[in-house]
Design a protein around this motif. Structure first.
Motif, PDB file in Angstrom:
ATOM      1  N   THR A 145       0.807  -1.219   0.000  1.00  0.00           N
ATOM      2  CA  THR A 145       0.000   0.000   0.000  1.00  0.00           C
ATOM      3  C   THR A 145       0.840   1.269   0.000  1.00  0.00           C
ATOM      4  O   THR A 145       0.325   2.348  -0.300  1.00  0.00           O
ATOM      5  N   ALA A 146       2.135   1.157   0.320  1.00  0.00           N
ATOM      6  CA  ALA A 146       3.011   2.329   0.238  1.00  0.00           C
ATOM      7  C   ALA A 146       3.475   2.573  -1.188  1.00  0.00           C
ATOM      8  O   ALA A 146       3.977   3.656  -1.501  1.00  0.00           O
ATOM      9  N   GLY A 147       3.316   1.586  -2.055  1.00  0.00           N
ATOM     10  CA  GLY A 147       3.862   1.686  -3.404  1.00  0.00           C
ATOM     11  C   GLY A 147       3.291   2.824  -4.212  1.00  0.00           C
ATOM     12  O   GLY A 147       4.008   3.745  -4.621  1.00  0.00           O
ATOM     13  N   SER A 148       1.993   2.780  -4.466  1.00  0.00           N
ATOM     14  CA  SER A 148       1.388   3.793  -5.339  1.00  0.00           C
ATOM     15  C   SER A 148       1.280   5.152  -4.667  1.00  0.00           C
ATOM     16  O   SER A 148       1.434   6.187  -5.316  1.00  0.00           O
ATOM     17  N   ALA A 149       1.027   5.164  -3.350  1.00  0.00           N
ATOM     18  CA  ALA A 149       0.786   6.431  -2.662  1.00  0.00           C
ATOM     19  C   ALA A 149       2.059   7.186  -2.328  1.00  0.00           C
ATOM     20  O   ALA A 149       2.076   8.423  -2.362  1.00  0.00           O
TER      21      ALA A 149
ATOM     22  N   ASP B 284      16.370   0.772  -8.272  1.00  0.00           N
ATOM     23  CA  ASP B 284      15.905  -0.601  -8.157  1.00  0.00           C
ATOM     24  C   ASP B 284      14.858  -0.636  -7.053  1.00  0.00           C
ATOM     25  O   ASP B 284      15.194  -0.637  -5.866  1.00  0.00           O
ATOM     26  N   ALA B 285      13.584  -0.628  -7.419  1.00  0.00           N
ATOM     27  CA  ALA B 285      12.482  -0.624  -6.447  1.00  0.00           C
ATOM     28  C   ALA B 285      11.771  -1.967  -6.503  1.00  0.00           C
ATOM     29  O   ALA B 285      11.379  -2.426  -7.582  1.00  0.00           O
ATOM     30  N   GLU B 286      11.603  -2.580  -5.336  1.00  0.00           N
ATOM     31  CA  GLU B 286      11.033  -3.930  -5.307  1.00  0.00           C
ATOM     32  C   GLU B 286      10.042  -4.068  -4.154  1.00  0.00           C
ATOM     33  O   GLU B 286      10.333  -3.700  -3.011  1.00  0.00           O
ATOM     34  N   LEU B 287       8.885  -4.613  -4.475  1.00  0.00           N
ATOM     35  CA  LEU B 287       7.875  -4.943  -3.476  1.00  0.00           C
ATOM     36  C   LEU B 287       8.326  -6.180  -2.712  1.00  0.00           C
ATOM     37  O   LEU B 287       8.712  -7.181  -3.321  1.00  0.00           O
ATOM     38  N   THR B 288       8.267  -6.130  -1.374  1.00  0.00           N
ATOM     39  CA  THR B 288       8.771  -7.250  -0.584  1.00  0.00           C
ATOM     40  C   THR B 288       7.674  -7.989   0.167  1.00  0.00           C
ATOM     41  O   THR B 288       7.967  -8.912   0.916  1.00  0.00           O
TER      42      THR B 288
ATOM     43  N   PRO C 127      -6.427   0.218   6.905  1.00  0.00           N
ATOM     44  CA  PRO C 127      -5.772   1.535   6.943  1.00  0.00           C
ATOM     45  C   PRO C 127      -6.190   2.392   5.756  1.00  0.00           C
ATOM     46  O   PRO C 127      -6.623   1.879   4.716  1.00  0.00           O
ATOM     47  N   GLY C 128      -6.062   3.698   5.926  1.00  0.00           N
ATOM     48  CA  GLY C 128      -6.499   4.616   4.880  1.00  0.00           C
ATOM     49  C   GLY C 128      -5.866   4.365   3.531  1.00  0.00           C
ATOM     50  O   GLY C 128      -6.539   4.417   2.498  1.00  0.00           O
ATOM     51  N   LEU C 129      -4.560   4.062   3.502  1.00  0.00           N
ATOM     52  CA  LEU C 129      -3.898   3.824   2.217  1.00  0.00           C
ATOM     53  C   LEU C 129      -4.416   2.564   1.541  1.00  0.00           C
ATOM     54  O   LEU C 129      -4.286   2.418   0.321  1.00  0.00           O
ATOM     55  N   GLY C 130      -4.999   1.659   2.316  1.00  0.00           N
ATOM     56  CA  GLY C 130      -5.568   0.442   1.743  1.00  0.00           C
ATOM     57  C   GLY C 130      -6.978   0.620   1.238  1.00  0.00           C
ATOM     58  O   GLY C 130      -7.567  -0.318   0.685  1.00  0.00           O
ATOM     59  N   LEU C 131      -7.527   1.817   1.414  1.00  0.00           N
ATOM     60  CA  LEU C 131      -8.920   2.070   1.027  1.00  0.00           C
ATOM     61  C   LEU C 131      -9.030   3.077  -0.109  1.00  0.00           C
ATOM     62  O   LEU C 131     -10.083   3.688  -0.313  1.00  0.00           O
TER      63      LEU C 131
ATOM     64  N   GLY D 136      13.653  13.160   1.028  1.00  0.00           N
ATOM     65  CA  GLY D 136      12.859  14.374   0.909  1.00  0.00           C
ATOM     66  C   GLY D 136      11.654  14.180   0.010  1.00  0.00           C
ATOM     67  O   GLY D 136      10.554  14.668   0.303  1.00  0.00           O
ATOM     68  N   ALA D 137      11.849  13.449  -1.094  1.00  0.00           N
ATOM     69  CA  ALA D 137      10.734  13.194  -2.014  1.00  0.00           C
ATOM     70  C   ALA D 137       9.655  12.337  -1.360  1.00  0.00           C
ATOM     71  O   ALA D 137       8.453  12.540  -1.580  1.00  0.00           O
ATOM     72  N   LEU D 138      10.058  11.375  -0.539  1.00  0.00           N
ATOM     73  CA  LEU D 138       9.085  10.553   0.187  1.00  0.00           C
ATOM     74  C   LEU D 138       8.296  11.391   1.189  1.00  0.00           C
ATOM     75  O   LEU D 138       7.080  11.212   1.336  1.00  0.00           O
TER      76      LEU D 138
END
Length: 303
Positions: free
Chosen positions: A101-105, A124-128, A244-248, A288-290
């Motif tokens: 849920t942190a990926g797209s948001a 190199d970004a990877e979902l774990t 959680p909000g990011l999951g909705l 900073g971007a995050l």
């Protein structure tokens, strides 16, 4: 082993034609240059210079080592340039690990912003999921991990940077008796059957601990580690859930979402990096971007 510094002195002598001129160029005394050449010849095991009139010229061995000295000098210059580019964030590679849920948001907009500012950085970004992203950082396989913070999860040598507090809300079927309420007391869900939507870990702990504070343990009759699927189960009347909000962000039309109180479960989302790695300009830029992505990415409203 040949001394690299002495090789550069040899190169200066050959290019200048005399020991005196090389000494002036290098800022040495002629005697110091002669001593360096004598030591280099001893290392090489052969003569490197021969006298010609008032000057010197290289022997075959001297010419060979002079050519290699030039290559070494060029390689060192390239290394210095590459190091400067890396420090400035113009080049390099960053490995990022995150949960779903942190990926797209958070991660996607942060990486897009980083790429626009530092186009030479390879990412190199990877979902774990279902693994813990923090473990990838601990094992040295990542430069940054986006994690759900839990007590004592981050040890010495790591920096924890807060990104977002992500509150949980009650997800109910449209015809549920509590669906008309603007806010739901968590204890009012104690007698319900529940749809689980969290894998074991800090996210599930936030739900379990909050229910315990409200005086009960949730009765999970269905378990799903996917929020969209879990919403489908809730819409079908098979149970209630906390999400959680990011999951909705993608809302199922067959559910209502209501804020929760007494208590309100919250998961704390953070970025974790190694303290020693913070000297990388690009990594600081990513942090900073995050933070910017988190600031503009509040949880969706209920309804």
């Amino acid at each position: 082993m040949l001394d690299v510094r002495r090789l550069q002195v040899l190169r200066a002598v050959v290019s200048s034609g005399t020991v005196t001129a090389a000494a002036a160029h290098l800022g040495y005394t002629p005697s110091a240059v002669s001593q360096q050449m004598a030591a280099l010849e001893k290392q090489a095991g052969t003569a490197l210079l021969e006298r010609v009139g008032r000057g010197v010229r290289p022997t075959a061995a001297g010419l060979l080592l002079t050519e290699h000295a030039a290559l070494i000098s060029s390689a060192v210059a390239q290394a210095e340039t590459a190091l400067a580019d890396l420090r400035a964030g113009r080049t390099g590679r960053l490995s990022v690990r995150y949960f779903a849920t942190a990926g797209s948001a958070l991660v996607a907009p942060a990486l897009a912003g980083l790429r626009a500012e530092h186009p030479g950085i390879r990412i190199d970004a990877e979902l774990t999921d279902p693994e813990d992203p923090l473990q990838e950082l601990v094992r040295g396989r990542a430069d940054l991990a986006v994690v759900v913070q839990g007590p004592g999860r981050v040890g010495r040598g790591f920096r924890l940077v807060h990104l977002l507090d992500d509150p949980y809300a009650a997800v109910l079927p449209l015809d549920h008796p509590l669906a008309h309420q603007e806010i739901v007391d968590l204890h009012d869900l104690s007698g319900e059957q529940w749809v689980g939507c969290e894998p074991p870990g800090p996210c599930l702990e936030a739900v379990i601990d909050s229910c315990a504070a409200a005086g009960f343990s949730p009765d999970f009759v269905i378990r799903s580690e996917d929020y969209a699927t879990a919403q489908g189960f809730v819409a079908g009347g098979l149970g209630v859930a906390l999400m959680p909000g990011l999951g909705l962000r993608d809302r199922h039309p067959g559910v209502v979402v209501r804020p929760v109180r007494n208590p309100e479960p919250v998961r704390v989302i953070s970025a974790v990096v190694r303290e020693a790695a913070l000297e990388q300009h690009a990594l600081r830029g990513l942090l900073g971007a995050l933070q910017e992505a988190a600031a503009s990415s509040g949880p969706p409203g209920t309804g």
